[in-house]
Design an enzyme around this catalytic site. Structure first.
Site, mmCIF file in Angstrom:
data_model
loop_
_atom_site.group_PDB
_atom_site.id
_atom_site.type_symbol
_atom_site.label_atom_id
_atom_site.label_comp_id
_atom_site.label_asym_id
_atom_site.label_seq_id
_atom_site.Cartn_x
_atom_site.Cartn_y
_atom_site.Cartn_z
ATOM 1 N N GLY A 37 0.825 -1.196 0.000
ATOM 2 C CA GLY A 37 0.000 0.000 0.000
ATOM 3 C C GLY A 37 0.862 1.249 0.000
ATOM 4 O O GLY A 37 1.772 1.384 0.812
ATOM 5 N N GLY A 58 -0.345 4.392 0.356
ATOM 6 C CA GLY A 58 -1.099 5.517 0.902
ATOM 7 C C GLY A 58 -0.238 6.314 1.862
ATOM 8 O O GLY A 58 0.984 6.178 1.895
ATOM 9 N N GLY A 77 0.149 6.014 5.029
ATOM 10 C CA GLY A 77 0.892 5.160 5.946
ATOM 11 C C GLY A 77 2.040 4.440 5.264
ATOM 12 O O GLY A 77 3.185 4.467 5.748
ATOM 13 N N VAL A 90 -2.234 -6.851 -4.625
ATOM 14 C CA VAL A 90 -1.992 -7.960 -3.701
ATOM 15 C C VAL A 90 -3.169 -8.931 -3.761
ATOM 16 O O VAL A 90 -4.326 -8.530 -3.637
ATOM 17 C CB VAL A 90 -1.813 -7.434 -2.265
ATOM 18 C CG1 VAL A 90 -1.656 -8.599 -1.288
ATOM 19 C CG2 VAL A 90 -0.614 -6.501 -2.193
ATOM 20 N N GLU A 94 -18.415 17.413 3.315
ATOM 21 C CA GLU A 94 -17.717 18.154 2.259
ATOM 22 C C GLU A 94 -18.362 17.916 0.893
ATOM 23 O O GLU A 94 -18.518 18.846 0.092
ATOM 24 C CB GLU A 94 -16.231 17.749 2.251
ATOM 25 C CG GLU A 94 -15.515 18.314 3.476
ATOM 26 C CD GLU A 94 -14.138 17.742 3.743
ATOM 27 O OE1 GLU A 94 -13.391 18.366 4.517
ATOM 28 O OE2 GLU A 94 -13.788 16.678 3.186
ATOM 29 N N ASP A 117 -5.743 2.221 8.021
ATOM 30 C CA ASP A 117 -7.158 1.846 7.987
ATOM 31 C C ASP A 117 -7.405 0.358 8.119
ATOM 32 O O ASP A 117 -8.537 -0.051 8.389
ATOM 33 C CB ASP A 117 -7.789 2.320 6.661
ATOM 34 C CG ASP A 117 -8.050 3.807 6.661
ATOM 35 O OD1 ASP A 117 -7.564 4.494 7.565
ATOM 36 O OD2 ASP A 117 -8.738 4.277 5.741
ATOM 37 N N ALA A 158 -5.760 9.610 8.459
ATOM 38 C CA ALA A 158 -4.393 9.647 7.949
ATOM 39 C C ALA A 158 -3.341 9.987 9.016
ATOM 40 O O ALA A 158 -2.273 9.354 9.041
ATOM 41 C CB ALA A 158 -4.310 10.623 6.777
#
Lengths: 426, 426
Positions: free
Chosen positions: A15, A17, A19, A83, A174, A304, A321
């Site tokens: 991943g 992202g 992280g 993956v 939002e 997450d 995040a």
């Protein structure tokens, strides 16, 4: 095909992202080889997906190729692949573009949309967790408006002009605000024959307030700002069914709408279950105090898809995040401790506060006991988000587009996509 | 659903390209109602598709919502829909979003890729005529490079790094130059472990020179510039077969390549045949000297789907935007003449010259006997293209991106698309 030499431990990070990339960066200069795996060649900035879905920004403005994070980090490599599974006994990850063996693994694969078993909603609603899902929403909104512009049946026209956002978290708040401004500020000049005042944006929240992580005062401020923009905020309301044309609420009420955006639930990505570790109800992998998987000491899970209980009796750490990035640093530190035979440390989270954009000149933010709303929270939101965007060349374009949007309600990317990608409105 | 009042003649224009929009604009202030029909809600600027396909620009920078052209033209309306057929006896156009009746019709539907009956090439090659086709090329190039970065089989790696562009017109020349610069200037900093010097870009042209519409001197200048950028320019070479991995040339030679971009032929869009009028071999509708269809005096055809012979014995007018726009003005004029009972005029084309971008600091342009190449033609190309882009807000972003690309070879949009949209490389 991806065997690394055994001279240095091989850390594989799944991943790219917030992280995953942060974890990889924490290994800069360490005597390990790092491979980051992602199914896309970019990291995208999820807090701005709502701007992609409403024509304010474009994909390249909220996404950056992963390799650009590692230009000056010679021990990091990138592997493009999805993956598909794990062989933890042989320390191997399977991807659709080849197998990768690891000495240490960090799982940072993130989350996907959760429908709580409601198949009809999964089939007919729009999720908003990826670039292409967000672009699909933009396409669909524009098609609804175009259809409405020529629709003579009043009931159908109203259904085309009804946009329902489910979920009162930051994404839902939002998105509802941005759709309302699109319909009421940006589009009227291009649709002189369509009465866009009749457009109806509804924000549906199951609990009794929006933005549950915020102090009560700000929750009320957000609801008030949205209502001022023309959003019909419905609290204590839950959706029970949606067939693509009619939303049914738990209280039996129905509303005709061709658009339902589902921002109401997240769960760990499906492939997490292939790891064979213990999972919580939402698919998140249960990790120990050092963020490793109890059954698999060389496997860490962050962000997450990690279920981390900081204090017993409290709910697991929120999937946001800042925590993913803090966990990334801790997991990287603990892997280096393992390699060097030192004791691992316990993860401790730091609350950086939270903020949400409610629309032009209206935001809310809270950190500890400090709260802010209105214009200054809005300006702070802009500043924090543009700084977090990677790449200074992009920052400049984003600021320019935000300026034009603020001054003239300009939204340059209100484009449909090609037809085979669109939901059928007939 | 689209009946107009009979008080004013209803002019329906099919296609919102350069020709269609220009025609609609020519009716501004006239006592007619105009409806422009397109399957997308935007007009895109085809000469810059190659920049989309190579990560320089984004979709919203080369596309503008059609309705923005008509903000100050109260007699023009837009209808989003894909034309599926005609009932010329009842003056009706069928679209997938409803039927539209007309008094006068302008067909400006443009062209599509022509494969000359070669089904294997149609199946495995990439066309480049639309936004999503161009984005698919960008996605595919990035996936090939990512695969090559981890490929240990040398022959397969070379095939992944071999990019074949077929067609030596402006599109092929510009695309080959842009791919070569992407591989040699932009990407090496992100792929330290991959030898991108081995990347091979080939431009294949059947005739003995590139850019046939240019004077001989410029054709040679373009080929020389491309070769200097590392493009393998192959003249007098034709492709006979492509199975997705191996290109076979007419002379029997084969080259392994996972990418073949087909910029070698155009034909009128398929739906033109539904009009029932006489067509040329490439599907273009044969029009009279006033641009109307001889059998259908209230139907005009302009641009890429019109077959217009200006002087008998000469080939039909080239399918380029300047002629489409000139034809648009003439067709609009002639419809007003028909309405007012005045004689129609004969279309006369004006050569505005032609230009092509060969890469950074290298362009070619010709008008009449005037020719230019190198830096000044490159700068002129930039100026002409940015001016023609609709929307000043966009011009600024495009100039900024071109500046960064020129100075630092920055290409912000080198993003893959999500996996279900990609060609399988396994």
């Amino acid at each position: 095909m991806n065997e690394k030499s055994n001279a240095r431990p091989h850390v594989v990070i799944l991943g790219a992202g917030m992280g995953g990339v942060k974890a990889a960066q924490c290994f800069a200069g360490e005597p390990v080889d790092v491979t980051v795996v992602d199914q896309n060649n970019y990291q995208f900035f999820a807090p701005l997906l709502y701007q992609l879905s409403t024509g304010i920004l474009e994909e390249s403005e909220i996404a950056l190729p992963v390799r650009q994070f590692f230009r000056s980090q010679s021990n990091a490599d990138f592997h493009l692949g999805c993956v598909t599974g794990f062989d933890t006994a042989n320390k191997t990850v399977f991807t659709d573009t080849g197998d990768i063996s690891y000495d240490y693994l960090i799982v940072a694969l993130g989350s996907t949309t959760r429908y709580f078993g409601m198949k009809d909603i999964e089939e007919h609603s729009f999720p908003m967790k990826t670039l292409s899902e967000s672009a699909a929403i933009r396409d669909h909104i524009m098609r609804c408006i175009e259809s409405a512009a020529h629709e003579t049946d009043e009931e159908k026209r109203q259904a085309l002009l009804t946009f329902i956002v489910v979920g009162g978290g930051p994404t839902g708040v939002e998105e509802a605000g941005a759709i309302a401004e699109l319909l009421h500020n940006t589009l009227p000049r291009d649709y002189p024959r369509l009465d866009l005042k009749k457009a109806d944006v509804k924000l549906i929240e199951m609990t009794d307030s929006l933005l549950m992580m915020m102090p009560m005062k700000l929750r009320e401020s957000a609801a008030k700002s949205l209502r001022k923009k023309g959003v019909d905020v419905r609290l204590n309301t839950a959706v029970s069914n949606y067939d693509g044309e009619t939303v049914t609420f738990k209280n039996g009420e129905t509303v005709k709408a061709y658009t339902l955006i589902w921002a109401s639930g997240v769960q760990a990505v499906d492939v997490c279950k292939e790891l064979g570790a213990k999972q919580a109800g939402d698919g998140r992998i249960i990790v120990g105090r050092d963020l490793s998987v109890p059954e698999l000491p060389e496997v860490y899970v962050i962000g997450d898809c990690a279920h981390f209980i900081e204090k017993s009796g409290e709910p697991p750490l929120a999937t946001i995040a800042p925590y993913a990035m803090q966990e990334a640093a801790c997991a990287a530190h603990n892997i280096m401790c393992q390699i060097e035979g030192e004791p691992q440390k316990t993860f401790v989270s730091h609350d950086l506060g939270s903020m949400a954009m409610v629309g032009r000149f209206a935001g809310v933010m809270a950190k500890g006991s400090m709260t802010m709303d209105g214009f200054f929270a809005w300006a702070a939101w802009l500043a924090v988000h543009v700084i977090r965007l990677a790449g200074w060349t992009t920052n400049f374009i984003v600021l320019y587009k935000w300026l034009l949007n603020t001054l003239f309600s300009t939204r340059p990317a209100c484009l449909t996509r090609e037809r085979d990608e669109a939901k059928n409105l007939q």
